[in-house]
Scaffold this active site. Structure first.
Site, short mmCIF file in Angstrom:
data_model
loop_
_atom_site.label_atom_id
_atom_site.label_comp_id
_atom_site.label_asym_id
_atom_site.label_seq_id
_atom_site.Cartn_x
_atom_site.Cartn_y
_atom_site.Cartn_z
N ARG A 178 -7.12 3.75 -4.98
CA ARG A 178 -6.44 2.58 -5.53
C ARG A 178 -6.78 2.39 -7.01
NH1 ARG A 178 -7.29 -2.21 -1.21
NH2 ARG A 178 -5.78 -3.26 -2.56
N ASP A 196 0.32 -10.22 1.60
CA ASP A 196 -0.29 -9.47 2.71
C ASP A 196 0.48 -9.62 4.02
OD1 ASP A 196 -2.41 -8.40 1.26
OD2 ASP A 196 -3.63 -10.19 1.52
#
Length: 452
Positions: free
Chosen positions: A128, A327
């Site tokens: 990431r 999310d």
């Protein structure tokens, strides 16, 4: 042992009506910050309701490695912090496992210290990008001594003798970047300013003020927020009751909406307006969700949610809602798979840099299980089948196992899907669910879900 070696597949099957009362684990955002701010503050901090998932425990371990004293006494976590500006150089690398929030916020917190800190993580976290956090830190005088190409972990930082306060306009809707800069400002003389064009979750601001930081927020006529923090002030330990995580509540919530006859209550859910996008969207789709006993706990809005099976209809989700439910799109896409008509989700570019490329992981999983959907660069359109007719794994021998890519939210979303599809839904690995929701299996099966 690697995740691959320890993979534990799981299968969800069409379930009878879900019923009962459940309490989801503590909010992940607030739990990370409770360990961090408690570990930094002078005096004692006491926390109840903390999410004891792997990610949050990594943040706790990092704070201990830098001098905080953290222990569990019964149901309570007790922390004696170092005092602001008094963190110690850790003896070894800080291993954040899969914790993106913990690692990025801690980079901000320790980056402005005149010491060397190395951050490592698992394969998923090491893929990431961290540049979005490192860029403002570099402007404050932080040296990035080592980083994998693309500003990825392992990363070694060394702070300046005296950090420089900056005014930083956050280029994307990211609470993590905003928070990292504010935390860097804690150990920086003068006033650090963050300009936030699109409001994101505001737990950092609320909690820092609660701990005594000199922080103020002004919103201009265009709705742009200017957040000011004065560095090198005193933080004082607090007592924190962590409310239930609305992102985790999304899984039993959507399950009850799509499994016929269901009627459940989810207690003690955080209702902070920067976090309720999923709830709002599901209500717009026709979801019967009653907000019961709304109350205030520790400066945050909390309520109980009664959720009943509903015949959902597709909607267009406004892109500006994305920060308040970033999310929750995977589980929203699952709900949309059972809705009549098309659900269009836009403004999803942040999903490409989550634990996995979450957008493609969702789209691929839906298609494998017979859902008609279209993946765009930053959008997803889902055309649902009410009743889940024909959905689920194909019985003709093709492997329709959903690849979770070590992403806990992909895993849980597709297990929820299988509770209402005609055929079962299988995921390749449930092991990483423990990062955010260790009680997921027990909670869901306790409500009547068929998951093994």
């Amino acid at each position: 042992m690697s995740h691959a070696a320890a993979a534990k597949p799981a299968t969800a099957r069409k379930s009878q009506a879900l019923s009962g009362t459940a309490r989801v684990p503590g909010d992940k955002s607030i739990s990370h910050r409770s360990f961090m701010f408690g570990g930094l503050a002078s005096g004692e901090t006491r926390i109840t309701g903390l999410l004891e998932g792997e990610d949050v425990m990594r943040t706790g371990a990092a704070m201990k490695a830098m001098g905080a004293h953290i222990e569990k006494r019964g149901a309570e976590w007790v922390i004696r912090g170092t005092g602001n500006g008094a963190l110690l150089q850790p003896e070894g690398p800080l291993d954040f496992g899969n914790a993106g929030t913990g690692s990025r916020l801690t980079m901000g917190l320790v980056g402005t210290y005149d010491m060397e800190t190395t951050f490592i993580g698992d394969a998923s976290l090491s893929g990431r990008p961290m540049g979005r956090v490192l860029e403002p830190l570099r402007q404050m005088g932080v040296q990035v001594l080592k980083a994998t190409p693309g500003d990825r972990m392992p990363i070694t930082l060394h702070g300046p003798k005296h950090a420089a306060p900056i005014t930083y306009r956050v280029p994307m809707a990211s609470a993590q970047v905003k928070s990292a800069v504010l935390l860097a400002g804690l150990n920086t003389p003068g006033i650090t300013t963050v300009i936030e064009p699109v409001m994101t979750r505001d737990h950092t601001e609320k909690m820092l003020k609660g701990f005594g930081a000199n922080l103020s927020v002004e919103t201009d006529e265009r709705g742009v927020r200017h957040i000011f923090i004065e560095g090198q002030g005193r933080l004082t330990g607090q007592t924190i009751a962590v409310p239930g995580d609305p992102s985790s509540a999304g899984f039993p919530l959507v399950a009850a909406l799509i499994v016929p006859g269901s009627d459940i209550t989810i207690e003690n859910v955080l209702m902070n307006p920067t976090r309720t996008g999923l709830l709002l969207t599901l209500q717009e789709m026709g979801g019967q969700i009653d907000i019961l006993n709304p109350r205030n706990a520790g400066g945050e809005d909390v309520a109980d949610l009664r959720v009943r099976y509903s015949e959902l209809k597709g909607v267009a989700v406004p892109p500006e809602r994305a920060p308040s439910m970033i999310d929750e799109y995977p589980v929203l896409a699952v709900a949309a798979s059972f809705a009549e008509g098309e659900t269009l989700m836009q403004g999803l570019e942040e999903l490409r840099v989550k634990e996995s490329d979450r957008l493609s992981a969702v789209a691929n999983g839906l298609k494998l299980n017979g859902v008609d959907c279209t993946e765009g660069e930053a959008s997803l359109a889902v055309r649902g089948r009410p009743g889940g007719k024909g959905l689920g794994g194909h019985p003709n021998g093709l492997d329709t196992t959903v690849q979770t890519h070590l992403d806990h939210r992909i895993a849980m979303s597709f297990l929820v899907m299988g509770l209402a599809t005609e055929k079962p839904v299988t995921i390749d690995d449930q092991a990483m669910i423990a990062t955010s929701f260790p009680e997921f299996m027990g909670l869901m099966t306790g409500l009547g879900a068929e998951i093994r």
